[in-house]
Design an enzyme around this catalytic site. Sequence first.
Site, short mmCIF file in Angstrom:
data_model
loop_
_atom_site.label_atom_id
_atom_site.label_comp_id
_atom_site.label_asym_id
_atom_site.label_seq_id
_atom_site.Cartn_x
_atom_site.Cartn_y
_atom_site.Cartn_z
N LYS A 56 -25.34 11.45 30.51
CA LYS A 56 -24.55 12.60 30.97
C LYS A 56 -24.82 13.86 30.14
O LYS A 56 -24.14 14.87 30.28
CB LYS A 56 -23.06 12.27 30.91
N GLY A 83 0.83 -1.21 0.00
CA GLY A 83 0.00 0.00 0.00
C GLY A 83 0.86 1.26 0.00
O GLY A 83 1.81 1.35 0.76
N ARG A 128 -4.92 7.21 2.57
CA ARG A 128 -3.58 6.92 2.04
C ARG A 128 -3.05 8.04 1.15
O ARG A 128 -1.87 8.01 0.76
CB ARG A 128 -3.62 5.61 1.24
N ARG A 183 -5.55 -2.24 8.85
CA ARG A 183 -5.53 -3.71 8.69
C ARG A 183 -5.77 -4.38 10.03
O ARG A 183 -6.89 -4.32 10.53
CB ARG A 183 -4.21 -4.16 8.07
N THR A 213 4.24 2.67 5.58
CA THR A 213 2.85 2.21 5.62
C THR A 213 2.08 3.12 6.57
O THR A 213 2.60 3.51 7.61
CB THR A 213 2.71 0.75 6.09
N ARG A 228 1.13 -5.23 -5.32
CA ARG A 228 1.31 -6.38 -4.43
C ARG A 228 1.50 -7.56 -5.38
O ARG A 228 0.54 -8.10 -5.90
CB ARG A 228 0.08 -6.59 -3.55
N ARG A 274 -25.48 6.61 11.98
CA ARG A 274 -24.93 6.69 10.64
C ARG A 274 -23.53 6.08 10.62
O ARG A 274 -22.86 6.02 11.65
CB ARG A 274 -24.81 8.16 10.17
N ASP A 329 -0.22 2.20 8.39
CA ASP A 329 -0.71 1.41 9.54
C ASP A 329 0.15 1.53 10.79
O ASP A 329 -0.31 1.23 11.88
CB ASP A 329 -0.81 -0.07 9.16
N ASP A 354 2.39 -0.43 11.81
CA ASP A 354 2.41 -1.74 12.48
C ASP A 354 3.74 -2.47 12.32
O ASP A 354 3.78 -3.70 12.22
CB ASP A 354 1.26 -2.61 11.95
N ASP A 397 4.98 -4.98 6.05
CA ASP A 397 5.42 -6.35 6.35
C ASP A 397 5.48 -7.26 5.12
O ASP A 397 6.39 -8.09 5.01
CB ASP A 397 4.59 -6.97 7.49
O1 F6P Z 1 -1.51 -1.45 4.64
C1 F6P Z 1 -2.10 -0.26 4.26
C2 F6P Z 1 -3.57 -0.46 4.02
O2 F6P Z 1 -4.13 0.77 3.61
C3 F6P Z 1 -4.37 -1.05 5.19
O3 F6P Z 1 -4.66 -0.09 6.17
C4 F6P Z 1 -5.58 -1.61 4.49
O4 F6P Z 1 -6.14 -2.67 5.23
C5 F6P Z 1 -5.00 -2.11 3.19
O5 F6P Z 1 -3.79 -1.40 2.98
C6 F6P Z 1 -5.87 -1.92 1.98
O6 F6P Z 1 -5.26 -2.48 0.89
P1 F6P Z 1 -5.72 -2.29 -0.61
O7 F6P Z 1 -5.39 -0.89 -1.02
O8 F6P Z 1 -4.95 -3.30 -1.37
O9 F6P Z 1 -7.20 -2.51 -0.62
#
Ligand code: F6P
Length: 328
Positions: free
Chosen positions: A216, A15, A261, A176, A130, A76, A252, A132, A134, A107
């Site tokens: 509240k 991504g 992104r 993710r 990335t 990918r 909603r 994420d 992560d 990763d």
């Molecule tokens: O890893 C980055 C990310 O944007 C994740 O947050 C998300 O789950 C995934 O890629 C989406 O991937 P794609 O663009 O292949 O749908």
Amino acid sequence: MIAPIKKIAILTSGGDAPGMNAAIRAVVRACTYYSTECIGIYRGYQGLIEGDFKQLTARHVSNIINKGGTILKSARSTEFRTEEGRAKAYKNLKKENIGALIVIGGDGTFTGGLKFIEEYNFPIVGIPGTIDNDIYGTDKTIGYDTALNTVVEAIDKIRDTASSHNRLFFIEVMGRDAGFIALNSGIGAGAEEILIPEHNLGLDRLVDSLNKSKAKGKTSSIVVVSEGDKIGKNVFELADYINQHYPDYDVRVSVLGHMQRGGSPSCYDRVLASRLGVAAVEALLDRSTGVMVGITNGQITTVGLNKAIKMNREINKELLKVAEITSV
Ligand code: F6P
């Protein structure tokens, strides 16, 4: 004596993330600075297999530091997961006399790089890119800070309409299997609840918390849901459930999706990407391989690619507490 590396190639994979261009620019310019040729590989590992290469000079990367996405494009590649694909990739690198490779991604990108090192002992250094966040071994990944700002801006806007209509909004954010974007944007945007995979809140507690908010005197609520969260696995089903069982709520859903992104990288991401790009070239010229460059407590560090992928990045428990306290 080992011969110096004369040609370094670079690719972006997985991504895309804002700041990848700033990292490409830094790599190309560090190569120029250290008198090393730089080759751009288009479309990630797929372009490596297909020989989609172009020489990059310092001027090729002018005016890209502020641009989102990646000028090298990303993919990918399923073919790179096969032995035949990797064999083609190795052949292309040898044909072009490329001595080392820099891979920017997450990763999946590092897993591919590790496999390639195992099979061909080819020098590779990774740069974490990335949204994420992560990846173990760096305080932040490239793109995460910009994505957070994008999400907070979007939630602020949704808050305006939620408040005007006394509505309960479920806002799904990316990540993710990781809740970093949800937790930090949720705190930053003042969400009532934040659902993340690392900390299962449970449906009952969510409902209880929403009821308490109402009692509240809160007339609208924002729940930020990480896409990987268990109870929010399908945010629309979650919203339906709340709607059916608690008809008082006008519910909603908003899925922020790929807008997270895109966009011009924040200053933080540009500086991070510039530092990591230079560090990656220097690491390769120092003969490091199989590592990812990162920034830990403000300093450049390296960590094995295997650790970067496999070690879990822990969620900061203090942030969970802050989220709870500030949403009373
Ligand atoms: O890893 C980055 C990310 O944007 C994740 O947050 C998300 O789950 C995934 O890629 C989406 O991937 P794609 O663009 O292949 O749908």
